[in-house]
Enzyme design. Structure first.
Site, short mmCIF file in Angstrom:
data_model
loop_
_atom_site.label_atom_id
_atom_site.label_comp_id
_atom_site.label_asym_id
_atom_site.label_seq_id
_atom_site.Cartn_x
_atom_site.Cartn_y
_atom_site.Cartn_z
N GLU A 187 -3.74 1.86 1.88
CA GLU A 187 -2.62 1.13 1.29
C GLU A 187 -2.53 1.37 -0.21
O GLU A 187 -1.44 1.46 -0.78
CB GLU A 187 -2.78 -0.37 1.56
CG GLU A 187 -2.49 -0.79 2.99
CD GLU A 187 -1.01 -0.80 3.30
OE1 GLU A 187 -0.37 -1.85 3.21
OE2 GLU A 187 -0.48 0.30 3.61
N THR B 177 9.33 -0.05 -1.36
CA THR B 177 8.41 -1.04 -1.91
C THR B 177 8.31 -0.94 -3.43
O THR B 177 8.30 -1.96 -4.13
CB THR B 177 7.01 -0.86 -1.28
OG1 THR B 177 7.12 -1.04 0.13
CG2 THR B 177 6.04 -1.88 -1.84
#
Length: 366
Positions: A180, A234
């Site tokens: 991530e 994002t």
């Protein structure tokens, strides 16, 4: 349940061997050679020839819980298959196939499943066998449903299962978090629930401390997920956030996050929905960037949802209800609002809480 372990403040970027590739058929191979804690001192033998795993979609933030609250949802997610491959150099990983999308690289350096798989190999000290990975995307990219985390979680679990399940949950979360950090940022509110299932609170990042929040099993919790035909990267959505916040908003959001956690533990859907809808810091900045989102939230509440907010960075909107029939009705109203107010086509899905998280779904013994 609380899990506590040390995590790196600055995850180290994996590196590729500079040795020329002498076999043109062996492309996109990455050595398991970046810095992560070694969990097993003795290299385990593979107990399967191949395994297949699944990891669910996730809803991060849950309104006021930016970067520290998330949950898993049932019936949506990614599959990863990993096999022992004699054509891959020992200690290396190759991504052989990706289906469900055309926009992901097969280079493990740039693929979240590859990074997580290699991190897991590193923890297990895998040096004697090479692995091939196949990724089946069930989640669209940039949807706000934890697409990268699902791939990473499924990959970490698959490698761990292939070698006899030597690692603990905390190790798998750390491997997924390494992934991530490379693709979407150092936050665990997607990867932790993708691996652990249910609701998860990230109490601390340094050291990383996770708390599983148990929603009562005897009560129903239904999510209405409405995904519009719109991209909300994002990075762009995080860039919209304020650098500073006022004390009054800080106090308000803290109280709403506390109420949300209490409501989850008590199985109080009314309280959960109310807290979910009450973010005054993140949602007000992101909602205007998603056409029609404010109208969608209003439509959900008017149709009987207990609460509604943006799932993760968006653009998916998530509402909470107590029955599938109500969920269908709420979803229809939300889709209609996206079209009328945002000029966006949208798809509604009604899903339950996933209480299991990433898991093995198939295997071939040696």
């Amino acid at each position: 349940m609380a899990i506590c372990f040390l995590s790196p403040l600055k995850p180290i970027t994996p590196t590729v061997s500079l040795t020329p590739n002498l076999n043109p058929k062996k492309t996109n191979i990455l050595r398991c050679n970046f810095s992560l804690p070694i969990i097993t001192t003795t290299e385990p033998e593979p107990v399967f020839t191949s395994v297949r795993s699944f990891a669910p979609a996730t809803v991060a933030n849950l309104g006021p819980g930016f970067d520290f609250l998330g949950c898993a949802v049932d019936g949506l997610g990614d599959f990863v298959s990993i096999r022992v491959d004699p054509s891959v150099h020992p200690g290396e990983l190759s991504i052989s196939d990706i289906s469900g999308t055309k926009n992901l690289s097969k280079n493990p350096l740039k693929n979240c499943a590859g990074i997580a798989a290699i991190a897991t190999m590193k923890m297990l000290s895998i040096r004697s066998v090479g692995l091939s990975l196949s990724l089946e995307k069930g989640l669209p990219l940039g949807s706000g449903l934890g697409s990268s985390a699902a791939s990473a979680a499924a990959a970490a679990v698959a490698v761990n299962e292939l070698f006899g399940r030597k690692l603990e949950v905390k190790d798998l979360v750390l491997a997924g978090l390494e992934s991530e950090a490379k693709v979407s940022g150092y936050h665990a509110d997607n990867i932790a629930p993708a691996i652990m299932g249910g609701f998860v609170l990230i109490r601390s990042y340094d050291p990383l401390e996770l708390m599983s929040l148990q929603f009562p099993v005897e009560k129903d919790l239904i999510f209405v997920l409405v995904s519009p035909d719109f991209e909300a990267p994002t990075k762009k959505m995080r860039a919209a956030l304020p650098a500073e916040i006022g004390m009054s908003h800080h106090v308000w959001n803290c109280s709403q996050a506390g109420a949300l956690v209490a409501s989850v533990l008590q199985g109080d859907l009314v309280g959960l929905g109310k807290a979910l809808s009450s973010d005054k810091i993140v949602e007000p900045k992101r909602a205007p960037l998603i056409p029609g989102m404010e109208a969608v939230k209003k439509a959900a509440l008017e149709a009987g949802a207990f609460g509604c907010t943006i799932s993760g960075a968006g653009p998916t909107a998530v509402a909470v209800v107590d029955s599938e029939d109500r969920g269908v009705e709420v979803g229809e109203r939300m889709v209609e609002a996206f079209w009328k107010q945002g000029n966006l086509k949208a798809v509604a899905m009604v899903r339950r809480l996933d209480r299991v998280g990433a898991r093995l779904v198939g295997s071939v013994p040696r």
